[in-house]
Scaffold this motif. Sequence first.
Motif, PDB file in Angstrom:
ATOM      1  N   MET A   1      38.360 -34.647 -22.557  1.00 53.37           N
ATOM      2  CA  MET A   1      38.886 -33.300 -22.791  1.00 53.37           C
ATOM      3  C   MET A   1      38.615 -32.846 -24.219  1.00 53.37           C
ATOM      4  O   MET A   1      38.283 -31.687 -24.451  1.00 53.37           O
ATOM      5  CB  MET A   1      40.396 -33.310 -22.500  1.00 53.37           C
ATOM      6  CG  MET A   1      40.933 -31.998 -22.046  1.00 53.37           C
ATOM      7  SD  MET A   1      40.196 -31.401 -20.502  1.00 53.37           S
ATOM      8  CE  MET A   1      40.586 -29.662 -20.610  1.00 53.37           C
ATOM      9  N   ARG A   2      38.713 -33.769 -25.181  1.00 56.10           N
ATOM     10  CA  ARG A   2      38.462 -33.385 -26.573  1.00 56.10           C
ATOM     11  C   ARG A   2      37.006 -32.931 -26.740  1.00 56.10           C
ATOM     12  O   ARG A   2      36.733 -31.909 -27.371  1.00 56.10           O
ATOM     13  CB  ARG A   2      38.752 -34.537 -27.533  1.00 56.10           C
ATOM     14  CG  ARG A   2      38.651 -34.120 -29.001  1.00 56.10           C
ATOM     15  CD  ARG A   2      38.603 -35.315 -29.921  1.00 56.10           C
ATOM     16  NE  ARG A   2      39.882 -35.964 -30.132  1.00 56.10           N
ATOM     17  CZ  ARG A   2      40.771 -35.597 -31.055  1.00 56.10           C
ATOM     18  NH1 ARG A   2      40.557 -34.535 -31.813  1.00 56.10           N
ATOM     19  NH2 ARG A   2      41.883 -36.276 -31.215  1.00 56.10           N
ATOM     20  N   LEU A   3      36.116 -33.700 -26.136  1.00 56.69           N
ATOM     21  CA  LEU A   3      34.697 -33.356 -26.225  1.00 56.69           C
ATOM     22  C   LEU A   3      34.446 -31.990 -25.566  1.00 56.69           C
ATOM     23  O   LEU A   3      33.768 -31.131 -26.130  1.00 56.69           O
ATOM     24  CB  LEU A   3      33.862 -34.440 -25.528  1.00 56.69           C
ATOM     25  CG  LEU A   3      32.359 -34.310 -25.631  1.00 56.69           C
ATOM     26  CD1 LEU A   3      31.886 -34.556 -27.053  1.00 56.69           C
ATOM     27  CD2 LEU A   3      31.667 -35.311 -24.701  1.00 56.69           C
ATOM     28  N   SER A   4      35.036 -31.780 -24.402  1.00 55.81           N
ATOM     29  CA  SER A   4      34.831 -30.520 -23.670  1.00 55.81           C
ATOM     30  C   SER A   4      35.437 -29.340 -24.427  1.00 55.81           C
ATOM     31  O   SER A   4      34.853 -28.257 -24.484  1.00 55.81           O
ATOM     32  CB  SER A   4      35.453 -30.617 -22.280  1.00 55.81           C
ATOM     33  OG  SER A   4      34.880 -31.683 -21.567  1.00 55.81           O
ATOM     34  N   LEU A   5      36.623 -29.555 -25.001  1.00 51.38           N
ATOM     35  CA  LEU A   5      37.273 -28.485 -25.765  1.00 51.38           C
ATOM     36  C   LEU A   5      36.429 -28.094 -26.972  1.00 51.38           C
ATOM     37  O   LEU A   5      36.272 -26.916 -27.290  1.00 51.38           O
ATOM     38  CB  LEU A   5      38.662 -28.925 -26.231  1.00 51.38           C
ATOM     39  CG  LEU A   5      39.738 -28.990 -25.148  1.00 51.38           C
ATOM     40  CD1 LEU A   5      40.961 -29.737 -25.663  1.00 51.38           C
ATOM     41  CD2 LEU A   5      40.117 -27.593 -24.674  1.00 51.38           C
ATOM     42  N   GLU A   6      35.889 -29.106 -27.658  1.00 55.20           N
ATOM     43  CA  GLU A   6      35.046 -28.825 -28.820  1.00 55.20           C
ATOM     44  C   GLU A   6      33.845 -27.971 -28.417  1.00 55.20           C
ATOM     45  O   GLU A   6      33.526 -26.977 -29.075  1.00 55.20           O
ATOM     46  CB  GLU A   6      34.589 -30.148 -29.451  1.00 55.20           C
ATOM     47  CG  GLU A   6      33.469 -30.043 -30.471  1.00 55.20           C
ATOM     48  CD  GLU A   6      33.826 -29.211 -31.699  1.00 55.20           C
ATOM     49  OE1 GLU A   6      35.018 -29.074 -31.996  1.00 55.20           O
ATOM     50  OE2 GLU A   6      32.896 -28.704 -32.353  1.00 55.20           O
ATOM     51  N   GLU A   7      33.202 -28.359 -27.330  1.00 51.09           N
ATOM     52  CA  GLU A   7      32.023 -27.617 -26.880  1.00 51.09           C
ATOM     53  C   GLU A   7      32.415 -26.185 -26.484  1.00 51.09           C
ATOM     54  O   GLU A   7      31.745 -25.219 -26.870  1.00 51.09           O
ATOM     55  CB  GLU A   7      31.359 -28.322 -25.688  1.00 51.09           C
ATOM     56  CG  GLU A   7      30.898 -29.747 -25.945  1.00 51.09           C
ATOM     57  CD  GLU A   7      29.766 -29.869 -26.967  1.00 51.09           C
ATOM     58  OE1 GLU A   7      29.122 -28.856 -27.271  1.00 51.09           O
ATOM     59  OE2 GLU A   7      29.539 -30.982 -27.473  1.00 51.09           O
ATOM     60  N   ALA A   8      33.489 -26.047 -25.717  1.00 43.09           N
ATOM     61  CA  ALA A   8      33.883 -24.734 -25.197  1.00 43.09           C
ATOM     62  C   ALA A   8      34.331 -23.792 -26.315  1.00 43.09           C
ATOM     63  O   ALA A   8      33.921 -22.624 -26.372  1.00 43.09           O
ATOM     64  CB  ALA A   8      35.011 -24.899 -24.182  1.00 43.09           C
ATOM     65  N   ILE A   9      35.161 -24.313 -27.214  1.00 48.51           N
ATOM     66  CA  ILE A   9      35.707 -23.454 -28.281  1.00 48.51           C
ATOM     67  C   ILE A   9      34.608 -23.094 -29.281  1.00 48.51           C
ATOM     68  O   ILE A   9      34.509 -21.947 -29.724  1.00 48.51           O
ATOM     69  CB  ILE A   9      36.923 -24.145 -28.950  1.00 48.51           C
ATOM     70  CG1 ILE A   9      38.068 -24.281 -27.937  1.00 48.51           C
ATOM     71  CG2 ILE A   9      37.391 -23.354 -30.162  1.00 48.51           C
ATOM     72  CD1 ILE A   9      39.226 -25.152 -28.390  1.00 48.51           C
TER      73      ILE A   9
END
Lengths: 145, 118
Positions: free
Chosen positions: A42-50
């Motif tokens: 989730m941290r990796l995905s949040l970084e990419e999305a934000i």
Amino acid sequence: MAEPIFFQKKIPSNTADGLVIQEELVSLMEQFEYSMRDVFAMRLSLEEAITNAIRHGNKFASDKVVSIECEISEFRMRVVVEDQGEGFEPESVPDPTSIEYIERPSGRGLMLMRAYLNRCEYSNGGRSLEMERHRNSDLPRVDDE
Amino acid sequence: MGKSDRRIDIEEFDGITVATLLEKKILDEANIEALGQELFALVDKDGRKKIILDFSIVEYLSSAALGKLVTMDKKAKTNGGKVVLCNIQKDILDVFRITQLHRVLVLCSDREDAVKKF
């Protein structure tokens, strides 16, 4: 187990604020005792999305915000990230693993999110991204070759 | 640049440079940009040919950081050099495999294994 939490927030278009909200969301996962594997995903995905919303969506414009909507329970974490940019067509993003793109420095964020999330769907012309990860999901599936 | 500002720690032996990445989380853009500049300088400014990147400290890595590694690898190859990555934690290794970069970059289990690649 804690009751589900829902909140909405708007952040300015800079990555420092992006990191702060990212930390808040990760803290929630830790509060709900998600595994290290779920938190990593989730941290990796949040970084990419934000980062995508701030950089490619709003293009760092000071008069634009990124809206974050989060819903977390003991079963799943769902986050919607929406920018105020011109939008894009997700299907037009080239496959970063293809021969002509594999050595390009950018274009891998979307692929990573799709690998780590149970749900990764764009709407509103590519401005809004709905992300969902289930507790103890077996994603990503990776070949050990 | 003060030592505390550095994002990599440099060691040298037998003509090989070992650069240990010092950040646990290589995520935010400003950090990644600064890391990229330090890595590129090893090739562009210092002209180093044999470089090992030690990932033992790294716990998170975003796609932007992958981009810097790809660019550094290309720069090194263009200059007749080679970059080898080692001590990569399982979660990070998955990121390389998902993006198929394990086919482009040289990944090794540890420093001893990495030295053999030169």
